[in-house]
Design a protein around this motif. Sequence first.
Motif, PDB file in Angstrom:
ATOM      1  N   LYS A   1       9.214 -25.510  96.571  1.00  0.00           N
ATOM      2  CA  LYS A   1       8.071 -25.373  97.613  1.00  0.00           C
ATOM      3  C   LYS A   1       6.841 -24.763  96.764  1.00  0.00           C
ATOM      4  N   ILE A   2       5.729 -25.671  96.526  1.00  0.00           N
ATOM      5  CA  ILE A   2       4.944 -25.349  95.665  1.00  0.00           C
ATOM      6  C   ILE A   2       3.531 -26.057  96.607  1.00  0.00           C
ATOM      7  N   PHE A   3       2.238 -25.181  96.326  1.00  0.00           N
ATOM      8  CA  PHE A   3       0.975 -25.594  97.072  1.00  0.00           C
ATOM      9  C   PHE A   3       0.201 -25.106  95.883  1.00  0.00           C
ATOM     10  N   VAL A   4      -0.699 -25.915  95.012  1.00  0.00           N
ATOM     11  CA  VAL A   4      -1.935 -25.549  94.235  1.00  0.00           C
ATOM     12  C   VAL A   4      -2.884 -26.086  94.618  1.00  0.00           C
ATOM     13  N   ALA A   5      -4.130 -25.356  94.452  1.00  0.00           N
ATOM     14  CA  ALA A   5      -5.237 -25.850  94.699  1.00  0.00           C
ATOM     15  C   ALA A   5      -6.317 -25.626  93.484  1.00  0.00           C
ATOM     16  N   ASP A   6      -6.636 -26.638  92.972  1.00  0.00           N
ATOM     17  CA  ASP A   6      -7.571 -26.648  91.655  1.00  0.00           C
ATOM     18  C   ASP A   6      -6.932 -26.443  90.520  1.00  0.00           C
ATOM     19  N   ASN A   7      -5.646 -26.086  90.447  1.00  0.00           N
ATOM     20  CA  ASN A   7      -4.774 -25.568  89.417  1.00  0.00           C
ATOM     21  C   ASN A   7      -5.052 -24.235  88.878  1.00  0.00           C
ATOM     22  N   ALA A   8      -5.614 -23.614  90.070  1.00  0.00           N
ATOM     23  CA  ALA A   8      -6.148 -22.282  89.717  1.00  0.00           C
ATOM     24  C   ALA A   8      -5.403 -21.148  90.697  1.00  0.00           C
ATOM     25  N   VAL A   9      -4.999 -21.374  91.885  1.00  0.00           N
ATOM     26  CA  VAL A   9      -4.341 -20.519  92.707  1.00  0.00           C
ATOM     27  C   VAL A   9      -3.291 -21.443  93.502  1.00  0.00           C
ATOM     28  N   ALA A  10      -2.050 -20.803  93.502  1.00  0.00           N
ATOM     29  CA  ALA A  10      -0.778 -21.365  94.148  1.00  0.00           C
ATOM     30  C   ALA A  10      -0.270 -20.501  94.940  1.00  0.00           C
ATOM     31  N   ILE A  11       0.618 -21.284  95.717  1.00  0.00           N
ATOM     32  CA  ILE A  11       1.528 -20.434  96.629  1.00  0.00           C
ATOM     33  C   ILE A  11       3.019 -20.992  96.582  1.00  0.00           C
ATOM     34  N   THR A  12       3.923 -20.114  96.308  1.00  0.00           N
ATOM     35  CA  THR A  12       5.164 -20.528  96.418  1.00  0.00           C
ATOM     36  C   THR A  12       6.182 -19.588  97.032  1.00  0.00           C
ATOM     37  N   GLY A  13       7.601 -19.863  97.384  1.00  0.00           N
ATOM     38  CA  GLY A  13       8.266 -19.049  98.310  1.00  0.00           C
ATOM     39  C   GLY A  13       9.177 -19.722  98.900  1.00  0.00           C
TER      40      GLY A  13
ATOM     41  N   VAL B   1      14.890  -7.793  94.468  1.00  0.00           N
ATOM     42  CA  VAL B   1      14.065  -6.789  93.654  1.00  0.00           C
ATOM     43  C   VAL B   1      15.149  -6.026  92.921  1.00  0.00           C
ATOM     44  N   MET B   2      14.748  -5.814  91.577  1.00  0.00           N
ATOM     45  CA  MET B   2      15.808  -5.302  90.506  1.00  0.00           C
ATOM     46  C   MET B   2      15.215  -3.984  89.961  1.00  0.00           C
ATOM     47  N   ASP B   3      15.864  -2.966  90.100  1.00  0.00           N
ATOM     48  CA  ASP B   3      15.692  -1.585  89.403  1.00  0.00           C
ATOM     49  C   ASP B   3      14.233  -1.075  89.805  1.00  0.00           C
ATOM     50  N   SER B   4      13.959  -1.620  91.164  1.00  0.00           N
ATOM     51  CA  SER B   4      12.162  -1.201  91.546  1.00  0.00           C
ATOM     52  C   SER B   4      11.336  -1.426  90.578  1.00  0.00           C
ATOM     53  N   ARG B   5      11.361  -2.341  89.764  1.00  0.00           N
ATOM     54  CA  ARG B   5      10.381  -2.847  88.660  1.00  0.00           C
ATOM     55  C   ARG B   5      10.298  -4.468  88.534  1.00  0.00           C
ATOM     56  N   LEU B   6      11.302  -5.001  89.174  1.00  0.00           N
ATOM     57  CA  LEU B   6      11.293  -6.548  88.928  1.00  0.00           C
ATOM     58  C   LEU B   6      11.440  -7.126  90.212  1.00  0.00           C
ATOM     59  N   LEU B   7      10.575  -8.294  90.539  1.00  0.00           N
ATOM     60  CA  LEU B   7      10.739  -9.116  91.628  1.00  0.00           C
ATOM     61  C   LEU B   7      10.785 -10.210  91.491  1.00  0.00           C
ATOM     62  N   VAL B   8      11.377 -11.160  92.179  1.00  0.00           N
ATOM     63  CA  VAL B   8      11.875 -12.591  92.183  1.00  0.00           C
ATOM     64  C   VAL B   8      11.637 -12.953  93.651  1.00  0.00           C
ATOM     65  N   VAL B   9      10.673 -13.995  93.536  1.00  0.00           N
ATOM     66  CA  VAL B   9      10.376 -14.639  95.009  1.00  0.00           C
ATOM     67  C   VAL B   9      10.592 -16.185  94.695  1.00  0.00           C
ATOM     68  N   GLY B  10      11.181 -17.011  95.445  1.00  0.00           N
ATOM     69  CA  GLY B  10      11.262 -18.378  95.156  1.00  0.00           C
ATOM     70  C   GLY B  10      11.746 -19.137  96.338  1.00  0.00           C
TER      71      GLY B  10
END
Length: 565
Positions: free
Chosen positions: A195-207, A467-476
């Motif tokens: 799931k990818i949404f990209v505008a002008d190769n500058a801002v994107a949304i994924t999740g 969320v790992m060790d309160s410092r690493l976030l994975v969204v996909g």
Amino acid sequence: MHTTADTPPDCHLAPEARRAGMLHWLAPLLLGLWLTGCASLPSEVDRPVSTALANPAETRLGQLVEARAAQASTRNDSGFALVGSAELAFTSRMTLIKAAQKTLDLQYYAILADETTERMMEALREAAGRGVRVRILLDDFNTSGKNAQILKLAFEPNIEMRLFNPLRGGRASMFFRLLSNLGDAQRMQRRMHNKIFVADNAVAITGGRNLGETYFGQSDGTNFIDIDVLAAGRIARELSQSFDQYWNNPLAYPVQSLMTVKDIDAARPAAGRTSPGSDNNAAEATMPADTAQTAQDRSGSITRVSTAPNGATATIPTLPDSTDLRLLPWTWASSALLVDKPSKIAPDADIAGDPQDTAVDGLLQLMSQAKTDLLIVSPYFVPGELMMKQFASLRERGIRIRVLTNSLASNDAPAAHVGYARYRERLLRMGVEIHEMRAEQESSITSFALFTGSIGSRASLHAKVVVMDSRLLVVGSMNLDLRSQLQNSEVAIVIRNRTLSAQATRMIEPVLASGSYQVDLVDGKLVWHPPQGSGLKDVSVEPDASLGLRLAVKLIAPFAPDEML
């Protein structure tokens, strides 16, 4: 032949006559299967190669990203903002469509034809009309019936649409599509889940979100609870590079190489077809007049009048058309992209002799480095034996593991619950904390600040977050299951930042406390503890699930291998 109401029509016929009667009904079915089974994918396909915008800085969005990075005075080259509300999920996409000047690239597993997506598709038409190049890459699995109407965008000026790993046969019925492809079941199982949404190769949304009203809190039935992330800068360009790999892959077929507008019209359910020469009003075709309508309240804002199965009605505010992305709390952080190669789902992927690390493999490798705790959100959670060994190793090191997944009642795919249930007791015995989403949420609960509480709607978990060790976030896009690991292609962003990790945790923990059951082992038996203050009692069977559903799950359990769930 005389028959009575209590006598089956052919019960006194000779075997030959009974067979003839059966063939009378089977002949049209077999003919349909033969016709669709004979259909094949075109061998000579014109796929013009195209790539992402080379210089995003020449656009307003690119300039905005550069200005925000300079304002932040950071050496990190990527900025992020979490998207936890249904409204922001919709309005941020609409804002990017309206802000784009050069290119829009969309890659999705499913785009559902409904009133919400029609607004988005109309915005895409308007963008194309002002000169924006629009590329839409869609997995082919959910493109039958009403949803096939989305494919008409391929015939709009300045819009290109390709279908990834298309199925053979017609699109009028999902049932017949599946039936006609049973001979190629292994290929049918391999889906592009990115799931990818990209505008002008500058801002994107994924999740985790696909496109459709059920992903934006507008459904009268089930609303999915999800989390996306807005990404800007270098990571957005990497998402574009991934998009280009899939777009230019031989498994991506331009819609025009597979069908005509007439073919798409033929797939539409009869009640939604328009007569020749009439306007094609997709909103009217997909919104039954007896279940939803638009109205204008005293303040002048547009609303929807929703009718629940029990006859109750509620006025649901329609989602706004845009939001000011400049007002979001952007955080600049170090990051990495986890993405599968298109070859993962190629027909010869299993025999190519070139095993590849997958996005799920990368996530598991990260998780193995945990030092204190893991918070896992996965709607479909089927660990498999190798993942179970990793969880056992983490627990032996004293790592706290909390898992939020769907209950049987909230799961939109009960078969996936079969796989999860096989591991539930073993996970609890090793000390993994398990929470299962409640299908019926209280009106005061705003799960991930997302559940709208519309009359008659139910909640189903759909977010994929670690969320790992309160410092690493994975969204996909990937679940912690064997399907995501072995069958589907997936994408995720890994962000190393305590602020964003804490923000995601704040979204999730209220659901653990107030929107889910905690599962426990008491005297060796499963017990579901309801949220404190809910007034509900502990139960020893799958909560909120009907007897019929519980029995159905037990019946299919012996025939459902983990990797297919």
